[in-house]
Design a protein around this motif. Structure first.
Motif, mmCIF file in Angstrom:
data_model
loop_
_atom_site.group_PDB
_atom_site.id
_atom_site.type_symbol
_atom_site.label_atom_id
_atom_site.label_comp_id
_atom_site.label_asym_id
_atom_site.label_seq_id
_atom_site.Cartn_x
_atom_site.Cartn_y
_atom_site.Cartn_z
ATOM 1 N N LEU A 62 23.338 39.576 83.353
ATOM 2 C CA LEU A 62 24.414 40.084 82.519
ATOM 3 C C LEU A 62 24.421 41.599 82.548
ATOM 4 C CD1 LEU A 62 24.197 37.768 79.360
ATOM 5 C CD2 LEU A 62 25.970 37.767 81.113
ATOM 6 N N PRO A 63 25.591 42.200 82.489
ATOM 7 C CA PRO A 63 25.649 43.669 82.503
ATOM 8 C C PRO A 63 25.095 44.258 81.209
ATOM 9 C CG PRO A 63 27.813 42.757 82.094
ATOM 10 C CD PRO A 63 26.930 41.591 82.433
ATOM 11 N N LYS A 64 24.683 45.517 81.281
ATOM 12 C CA LYS A 64 24.172 46.215 80.103
ATOM 13 C C LYS A 64 25.302 46.809 79.274
ATOM 14 C CE LYS A 64 19.855 45.555 81.220
ATOM 15 N NZ LYS A 64 19.019 44.586 80.436
ATOM 16 N N LYS A 65 26.449 47.015 79.924
ATOM 17 C CA LYS A 65 27.600 47.592 79.238
ATOM 18 C C LYS A 65 28.847 46.816 79.613
ATOM 19 C CE LYS A 65 25.956 52.411 79.134
ATOM 20 N NZ LYS A 65 26.278 53.819 79.528
ATOM 21 N N THR A 78 38.613 45.192 83.724
ATOM 22 C CA THR A 78 37.765 44.468 84.681
ATOM 23 C C THR A 78 36.383 44.150 84.117
ATOM 24 O OG1 THR A 78 37.141 46.605 85.639
ATOM 25 C CG2 THR A 78 38.922 45.379 86.717
ATOM 26 N N ASP A 79 35.815 45.065 83.324
ATOM 27 C CA ASP A 79 34.465 44.811 82.790
ATOM 28 C C ASP A 79 34.566 44.063 81.460
ATOM 29 O OD1 ASP A 79 35.656 47.102 81.829
ATOM 30 O OD2 ASP A 79 33.799 48.243 81.643
ATOM 31 N N VAL A 80 34.980 42.795 81.603
ATOM 32 C CA VAL A 80 35.096 41.878 80.469
ATOM 33 C C VAL A 80 34.009 40.823 80.618
ATOM 34 C CG1 VAL A 80 36.536 40.105 79.393
ATOM 35 C CG2 VAL A 80 37.572 42.249 80.189
ATOM 36 N N VAL A 81 33.273 40.567 79.525
ATOM 37 C CA VAL A 81 32.200 39.580 79.542
ATOM 38 C C VAL A 81 32.470 38.538 78.469
ATOM 39 C CG1 VAL A 81 29.724 39.177 79.239
ATOM 40 C CG2 VAL A 81 30.516 41.276 80.352
ATOM 41 N N LEU A 82 32.462 37.272 78.847
ATOM 42 C CA LEU A 82 32.602 36.169 77.887
ATOM 43 C C LEU A 82 31.272 35.436 77.800
ATOM 44 C CD1 LEU A 82 35.532 33.627 77.566
ATOM 45 C CD2 LEU A 82 33.163 32.847 77.524
ATOM 46 N N SER A 96 27.120 47.048 69.992
ATOM 47 C CA SER A 96 26.511 46.174 70.989
ATOM 48 C C SER A 96 26.448 44.750 70.479
ATOM 49 C CB SER A 96 25.100 46.656 71.355
ATOM 50 O OG SER A 96 24.243 46.570 70.221
ATOM 51 N N VAL A 97 26.281 43.831 71.426
ATOM 52 C CA VAL A 97 26.130 42.406 71.137
ATOM 53 C C VAL A 97 24.772 41.954 71.662
ATOM 54 C CG1 VAL A 97 27.019 40.093 71.619
ATOM 55 C CG2 VAL A 97 28.615 41.993 71.242
ATOM 56 N N ILE A 131 24.275 43.856 75.113
ATOM 57 C CA ILE A 131 25.332 44.475 75.910
ATOM 58 C C ILE A 131 26.027 45.501 75.030
ATOM 59 C CG2 ILE A 131 27.443 44.090 77.226
ATOM 60 C CD1 ILE A 131 26.600 41.158 77.536
ATOM 61 N N GLN A 132 26.017 46.749 75.458
ATOM 62 C CA GLN A 132 26.791 47.761 74.760
ATOM 63 C C GLN A 132 28.270 47.490 75.015
ATOM 64 O OE1 GLN A 132 25.521 51.757 75.657
ATOM 65 N NE2 GLN A 132 23.344 51.190 75.616
#
Length: 814
Positions: A4-7, A32-36, A189-190, A201-202
């Motif tokens: 998983l990305p850090k940001k 583009t930098d969307v994380v679900l 962050s989460v 993740i920030q």
């Protein structure tokens, strides 16, 4: 190891159809930098077992717009992603078994025409033609919506997820969110865990799409998301020989809906007394789970269904399903920017309409996040409408017993919730109750809506025509127009703005000029960058450094946060003081006489003209009186600290006896305000209604320093109006209007009523509504022939740009 990305620009919590839709639409806007993050598997909460009904007609124009968008989106998803969504346009039929339901369906059909949804009223025989399996015994009428459909909920969600992934979104399953860090008014962050691994993740934005977990996820960030899970039941039959594709069928008077799928029937229920679930939290391992069967609870629905659809009697039951779905206190979903945390967004609590809503709701939220402003009015579902107390577990448990069943209950005008009542009471509640008050509820506030006469039942008896309180309202209306009436306005929001920069700050936020002397009351709006109306308020200057902003009861939290978000570097403090003061409105031609009987102060036009406030002695106490009016009559709003409220009520009530003082309710206020063409926020004026087109240009002062929306007002003045707000009086005094009835101009539907009520002084139903007018003069707009469509019938209506009652506002200045 989880990769998983850090940001991320955005972290979405929850992988049901809503979370997938938000990811899809954010990536479509270029994010583009969307994380679900999904705690188990995509669709494992509610989405996988949803019925998949895709209805397009909703209770307002914008909710219908979102539902129509969803249907159009789902039709194209298969081609875009290669995943079948099962989307089929099969149409839908709703049938009425009572005259009241027939009226509701026919009014709904008229509303559909106003919103551009294809619709047809059909007779029982025509219902039978389109649905031959139906027993039409007792059927009064039906409504046919040919463009409604059904789809495969899980595949719709997975197709949305695939589309989001194709544009760069990271969708991670088996990742549980454990916390949301917040600094000041921003989430930073989460935190997550997967197995024994933990990380964070920030995030620039966080979106709560956690469905029935939404309340708990909101609490991680200190955000109020009122919803509660309820058990929802349906059965699926064995294959039925000869059963072919059928429209979706709804029989709301029997609490049932029917969907044919692959030669089987799905029969679902929205029963009046629901079963809340998950009071002690949702089990940690809950995923694609069913709840225990409760055949006794479902049996009454099934018995009626076998009579209504006789072929069910011979069909075996393949599946008896019971699964949880989340419901909100008012049956409208929670969408938008949270009040508490500026970059924490919510899309949860979809009240069994998640599939038909998810496409449009995801689109609207993504646009809001991209631009920072609502794309259009979302007041019906804005999470900011909720009051802080409504996150209370006990309250949600009690209210959710009712809200599931209300989906199919008769949607009568003025219908009041029966559960979770009595939470918020004004300082005058006991006195009003003793005098015969019949209370309604809004935002948890118990408000006297009308007063029963001696021997009259103190309850609502609902209908689509004049209800049992119609004569009571007429008497209260007459008292205010001809003598003097008194009603409780304590529930209206009171927000104190104070500090060195209070005047400068309010001049930035408000359209009107706040550089006024102490004691002056200013009617104004908060505008957005497009000139739309975010709030409709009065502002009273109390001193050099303090003002009081008075707002509608339900919008107080949202209006307060609007000011806080625009406070910036201004030296101001914004504080809710609603509960600190009770407010009694004393209105009517004899209001001055009554005030002079209870106070040694002077209430003349010289000392206390319209639009000013003064501190007074009253009885043996103290109060502040505001000379303003929402009913169009001479009068004062009496603000008194809560400790002296009882005494002031007794003082006014006793002194008013020899004048014939009448206690009045909110229904009277609504009928009087619409005669005076006063706008109602949330109906007549919203964030997408330009202040000039709303006819409120007099409340905007372009000459003062720059304010939010000033450029948009200037542009509109130069470009001209696209629409105008008109007032309408129906020619038939027996017809009632409420809102959303189609407006017909010279034979064509051009708009709909934004609000309606009966005008007892004017002797007919009165409506407000916008009419397109590009390039037209006022005379040309008024030169047309107007009608209002009510349940399929067109009724002639007189139109006016100025108030039909006291157009020069002479009575408030008496």
């Amino acid at each position: 190891m989880t990769n998983l990305p850090k940001k991320a620009r955005c972290v979405i919590i929850g992988g049901g159809v809503m979370g997938c839709s938000v990811a899809y639409h954010l990536t479509k806007t270029g994010w583009t930098d969307v994380v679900l993050l999904e705690r188990k598997q995509l669709t494992c909460g509610t989405t996988w077992h949803a019925a998949g009904l895709i209805g397009q007609l909703r209770a307002s124009a914008n909710m219908t717009r979102l539902a129509k968008y969803s249907a159009d989106l789902y039709r194209g998803l298969e081609e875009e992603t290669g995943l079948a969504t099962g989307m089929r346009q099969v149409g839908s039929i709703s049938v009425a078994l009572t005259e009241a339901r027939k009226e509701e369906l026919y009014r709904g059909a008229s509303m559909a025409r106003a919103f551009g949804v294809p619709v047809e009223e059909i007779s029982p025989a025509e219902v039978k033609e389109r649905y031959p399996h139906l027993n039409i015994e007792g059927v009064k009428a039906g409504v046919w919506l040919p463009t409604d459909g059904q789809g495969d909920p899980a595949n719709i969600a997975l197709a949305l997820a695939k589309g989001a992934r194709a544009r760069g979104a990271v969708i991670a399953e088996g990742v549980k969110v454990t916390g949301v860090a917040v600094e000041g008014r921003r989430a930073t962050s989460v935190s997550w865990e997967q197995g024994g691994e933990r990380g964070e993740i920030q995030a620039e934005h966080v979106v709560n799409c956690a469905g029935m977990w939404g309340r708990e996820v909101g609490r991680m960030a200190g955000v109020n998301v009122p919803l509660h899970a309820c058990e929802h039941f349906y059965i699926v039959t064995e294959p039925i020989k000869g059963l072919t594709q059928m429209p979706v069928l709804r029989v709301p008077d029997e609490c049932a809906y029917y969907k044919e799928d692959a030669g089987k029937y799905l029969l679902g229920a929205f029963e009046p007394n629901a079963k809340p679930w998950g009071m002690n939290g949702i089990p940690e391992d809950f995923s694609f789970d069913q709840l225990p069967e409760d055949f006794d609870h479902f049996e009454p629905i099934l018995e009626r269904a076998v009579n209504r659809l006789p072929m069910l009697a011979e069909a075996g039951i393949h599946t008896f399903f019971n699964g949880p779905e989340s419901f909100t206190p008012d049956d409208a979903y929670n969408l938008g920017q949270s009040l508490e945390v500026d970059n924490f967004w919510v899309a949860a609590g979809f009240n069994s309409i998640g599939i038909q809503s998810a496409g449009g709701a995801g689109m609207a939220l993504a646009e809001w996040m991209e631009t920072g402003e609502k794309p259009f009015d979302l007041g019906d579902v804005d999470v900011g409408r909720n009051q802080p107390f409504q996150g209370n577990r006990h309250y949600l448990f009690e209210r959710s017993k009712e809200t599931l069943g209300l989906l199919y209950a008769d949607h009568f005008p003025y219908r009041q919730k029966a559960t979770a009542r009595g939470v918020r009471r004004t300082p005058f509640h006991a006195q009003l109750e003793a005098q015969g008050a019949v209370f309604g509820e809004i935002g948890g506030w118990e408000r006297a809506n009308w007063f029963a006469s001696d021997g009259q039942e103190r309850e609502y008896q609902y209908s689509w025509g004049p209800q049992n309180w119609f004569a009571n309202q007429a008497a209260e209306h007459k008292a205010v127009r001809e003598n003097v009436g008194m009603y409780d306005m304590s529930s209206f929001g009171k927000i104190r703005v104070e500090g060195r920069d209070a005047e400068t700050f309010l001049n930035h936020v408000c359209g009107a000029d706040m550089s006024v002397p102490a004691g002056k009351i200013v009617y104004t709006q908060f505008l957005n960058s497009t000139g739309g109306i975010e709030a409709d308020v009065t502002v009273t200057r109390l001193s050099e450094t303090a003002y009081l902003v008075v707002t509608p009861a339900v919008t107080r939290p949202r209006d307060q946060v609007w000011m806080q978000r625009h406070a910036g570097e201004f030296n101001v403090v914004v504080t809710d003081v609603t509960a600190g003061e009770g407010v009694l409105a004393v209105m009517g031609p004899n209001a001055r006489t009554l005030m002079q009987k209870v106070s040694p102060n002077e209430f003349s036009n010289d000392v206390n003209p319209f639009g000013t406030a003064q501190e007074i002695e009253i009885g043996m106490g103290l109060a502040r009186v505001h000379r303003v009016s929402y009913v169009g009559e001479l009068g004062w709003e009496v603000y008194v600290s809560s400790d002296m409220a009882g005494h002031v009520f007794e003082t006014l009530w006793e002194a008013g006896q020899e004048l014939g003082l009448t206690l009045c309710g909110m229904h009277m206020m609504d009928s009087c305000r619409i005669e005076k063409a006063f706008r109602h926020f949330g109906h007549d004026i919203t964030c997408e209604d330009h202040v000039l087109e709303a006819g409120l240009g007099f409340a905007v002062k372009l000459q003062k320093a720059d304010f939010i929306g000033r450029d948009a007002v200037m542009r509109k003045k130069e470009a001209g109006l696209e629409k105008r707000m008109l007032q309408f009086r129906l020619s038939d005094p027996e017809v009632m209007v409420y809102h959303n009835e189609p407006l017909i101009r010279d034979g064509k539907i051009v708009s709909y009523l934004s609000s309606g009520a009966y005008g007892h002084h004017l002797g007919a139903a009165i409506g407000m509504g916008y009419v397109p007018c590009r390039g037209e003069s006022a005379a040309e707009v008024l030169g047309s022939v107007y009608e209002v469509e009510v349940a399929g019938r067109r009724v002639a209506a007189e139109a006016s740009l100025q108030p039909m009652y006291d157009p020069k506002s002479e009575r408030v200045r008496m």
